[in-house]
Design an enzyme around this catalytic site. Structure first.
Site, PDB file in Angstrom:
ATOM      1  N   LYS A 112       0.849  -1.188   0.000  1.00 41.95           N
ATOM      2  CA  LYS A 112       0.000   0.000   0.000  1.00 41.95           C
ATOM      3  C   LYS A 112       0.890   1.246   0.000  1.00 41.95           C
ATOM      4  O   LYS A 112       1.959   1.263   0.619  1.00 41.95           O
ATOM      5  CB  LYS A 112      -0.898  -0.022   1.243  1.00 41.95           C
ATOM      6  CG  LYS A 112      -2.008   1.014   1.244  1.00 41.95           C
ATOM      7  CD  LYS A 112      -2.927   0.777   2.435  1.00 41.95           C
ATOM      8  CE  LYS A 112      -4.150   1.689   2.403  1.00 41.95           C
ATOM      9  NZ  LYS A 112      -5.118   1.339   3.458  1.00 41.95           N
ATOM     10  N   SER A 187      -9.642   1.183   1.932  1.00 44.91           N
ATOM     11  CA  SER A 187      -8.671   2.078   1.331  1.00 44.91           C
ATOM     12  C   SER A 187      -7.498   1.351   0.661  1.00 44.91           C
ATOM     13  O   SER A 187      -6.631   1.999   0.085  1.00 44.91           O
ATOM     14  CB  SER A 187      -8.132   3.039   2.400  1.00 44.91           C
ATOM     15  OG  SER A 187      -7.511   2.336   3.461  1.00 44.91           O
ATOM     16  N   SER A 211     -10.563  -1.834   5.648  1.00 44.39           N
ATOM     17  CA  SER A 211      -9.794  -1.436   4.469  1.00 44.39           C
ATOM     18  C   SER A 211      -8.920  -2.504   3.828  1.00 44.39           C
ATOM     19  O   SER A 211      -8.344  -2.270   2.773  1.00 44.39           O
ATOM     20  CB  SER A 211      -8.926  -0.220   4.795  1.00 44.39           C
ATOM     21  OG  SER A 211      -9.724   0.924   4.957  1.00 44.39           O
TER      22      SER A 211
END
Length: 564
Positions: A112, A187, A211
């Site tokens: 990420k 996310s 997320s």
């Protein structure tokens, strides 16, 4: 000042996108060739086989990296999932820094965007964070390299990290590989898009309200939300530094169940507490994993609904198929009604937003785009309290919607006293839930839908921002919870009944169902959530494997997207 800042914002976004495009355009020649038969063989191997091949010097880490690099670029062309391209640096790391005798030798790992890698920014999608490369690796990357893994890309996310979409001005909009009109989740949406497409086998994301779980459900891959203290959190950037009321946790995602288990086990066996003071010195418990792999009859509770937003037909079907497959295997499967999931959603949202959204909003520059869901939250938070109270009265007493009214009434910045009161209620809820599980449910794990609906269309979080209770609840409780893809949306089986009337739903459910259309969603993945209690990663992963085996036998294996 505002105009100058806006111009700088636009310039920084253009610079980062140009850097990314230039890096892709100037990749070494081997990345431009079509996949060779050897590379296709590499792509088909689980990570423990790749590790063995590297240890035996049958395959080189660079060959593995280039195979996945080629597919990652294809995934990016279709979904816009990548932020930073690390291939040339990764080849050098594989040659000079990575421990090729380690338990993850040669395995490419996607990260990420919020994770710290030396030589690269951590933008988190905000333009003000660009042009500030870090001088050294963060803890996560140090552990990966010591284990032999090779970080090779960073992936897209939303600015606030508070959305089930992954769009920002710096990197653009990330799309679902199954249908580009839909979100891959958030996310950690760049990771789920990349994994589902086949451009990576292992990724690392973070989870504060679902997320790593919503993206796995939306895009069709695997993930587990680890409890706090099981996974490192130092060496990252975030939109809400200091927010510890509902702690964010970094956790793994994977393309297959086998890879998720192998990677999670191996990473924890690297003793991350020796790198990061936030990690509990808790060894991987092989005996627990073995116990739940072999236990002949599991007790499995099924939460059919949270009574806030009932699961859509597609999500209800996936849950039901899973429950029936497990029952057919001889396990004890029964419905459960946990202590108020609505109260968990209300408390968690008030705690997470107890600063009034000021921290995550403080990163925005003039004119910088905000996720539509996060923008809705800020809109309600910033309404003058008198107007908000009048709205509350209207929603509660005129519309008769206690659910939505109870959520929006207290969305405003909290004093220290109010925050402490909420924290006390959170702990009381956790104690009550623990007692219910121990004394009433007495189950090994609980199955739930991961979300009320499959993936939302782009912009859909404007309406569905509060529909996150199925995941958010377990952040409040700090429980280990994993996602398994089960099926795909069927336009006939999963259609809403003709009598369905969204106007009769509460405000949260209306937002969720506004975009539910089984015909438009046909083919989108649908998953199920497997929940254990705090720090029960070994148990949850072992039972997730049992769940997948039961589905394979009685319902048919979930079909991953094939690499072209």
């Amino acid at each position: 000042m505002g105009l100058l800042e806006y111009r700088q914002h636009k310039a920084d976004c253009q610079r980062k996108q140009s850097e990314r495009a230039s890096k892709i355009a100037s990749l070494p020649t081997p990345y431009l060739y079509p996949l060779s038969p050897q590379e296709r063989s590499i792509l088909g191997k689980p990570i423990q086989e790749l590790v063995q091949d590297v240890h035996k010097q049958i395959t080189s880490p660079v060959d593995i990296l280039r195979a996945y690099g080629k597919v990652a670029i294809k995934a990016h062309e279709k979904t816009n999932c990548l932020t930073e391209i690390l291939f040339p640096e990764a080849e050098e790391w594989a040659d000079k820094e990575v421990n090729l005798k380690g338990p993850l030798a040669g395995v490419p790992v996607s990260l990420k965007d919020s994770i710290q890698v030396k030589g690269f920014d951590i933008s988190v999608g905000y333009s003000r964070n660009t042009g500030k490369p870090y001088a050294e690796d963060g803890v996560m990357v140090k552990i990966l390299k010591d284990a032999g893994a090779v970080p090779f890309v960073k992936t897209n996310l939303p600015t606030t990290l508070l959305s089930f979409e992954s769009t920002n001005d710096v990197w653009g909009q990330c799309k679902n590989p199954h249908n580009d009109k839909y979100s891959p989740g958030g996310s950690t949406g760049g990771e789920s898009a990349l994994l589902a497409f086949g451009g990576s086998r292992i990724g690392i994301g973070s989870d504060v309200a679902g997320s790593v779980r919503a993206p796995a459900h939306f895009a069709g891959c695997y993930s587990i939300r680890c409890s706090t203290g099981r996974w490192p959190k130092v060496g990252m950037n975030t939109s809400m530094a200091g927010q510890e009321a509902i702690p964010s946790v970094f956790s793994p995602m994977a393309r297959t169940m086998n890879d998720l288990t192998y990677f999670t086990r191996t990473f924890i066996q690297m003793q991350p507490w020796k790198y990061d003071y936030t990690v509990h010195p808790l060894e991987w418990r092989d005996d627990v994993e073995k116990e739940y792999r072999e236990k002949s009859k599991l007790r499995i509770g099924v939460m059919r609904t949270d009574h806030v937003a009932d699961p859509s037909p597609a999500c209800a079907r996936a849950l039901d198929e899973t429950a029936k497959a497990l029952a057919a295997e001889g396990h004890e499967v029964f419905d459960v009604e946990p202590p108020s999931p609505y109260e968990a959603l209300r408390l968690a949202s008030l705690l997470l937003l107890s600063d009034g959204g000021n921290t995550f909003m403080g990163h925005f520059r003039t004119g910088e785009w905000n996720d539509l869901g996060a923008a809705q939250l800020v809109y309600y938070i910033r309404l003058p309290r008198f107007i908000k109270y009048m709205h509350y009265l209207y929603v509660k007493y005129v519309k008769g919607d206690d659910i939505w009214a109870g959520l929006v009434r207290d969305w405003h910045p909290k004093s220290a006293h109010e925050y402490w009161q909420l924290a006390g209620k959170r702990e009381a809820y956790k104690a009550n839930f623990f007692k219910w599980w121990s004394e009433e449910a007495k189950m090994d794990v609980m199955l739930t839908p991961p979300n009320a609906t499959p993936a939302v269309p782009h912009g859909g979080m404007h309406d569905a921002v509060s529909s996150c209770g199925y995941t958010f609840m377990f952040n409040l409780l700090d429980y280990s919870a994993g996602i398994i893809p089960v099926t795909h949306v069927d336009p006939v089986k999963d259609a809403l009944p003709s009598t369905f009337n969204t106007k009769k739903l509460n405000g949260v459910a209306q937002g969720a169902y506004k975009h539910y259309d089984a015909e438009k969603m046909a083919g989108l993945p649908v998953g199920v959530q497997v929940v254990g209690r705090r720090l029960e990663e070994e148990k949850v992963l072992a039972i997730m494997e049992r769940v997948e085996d039961a589905l394979d036998k009685h319902s048919g294996r979930y079909q991953l997207l094939e690499v072209d």
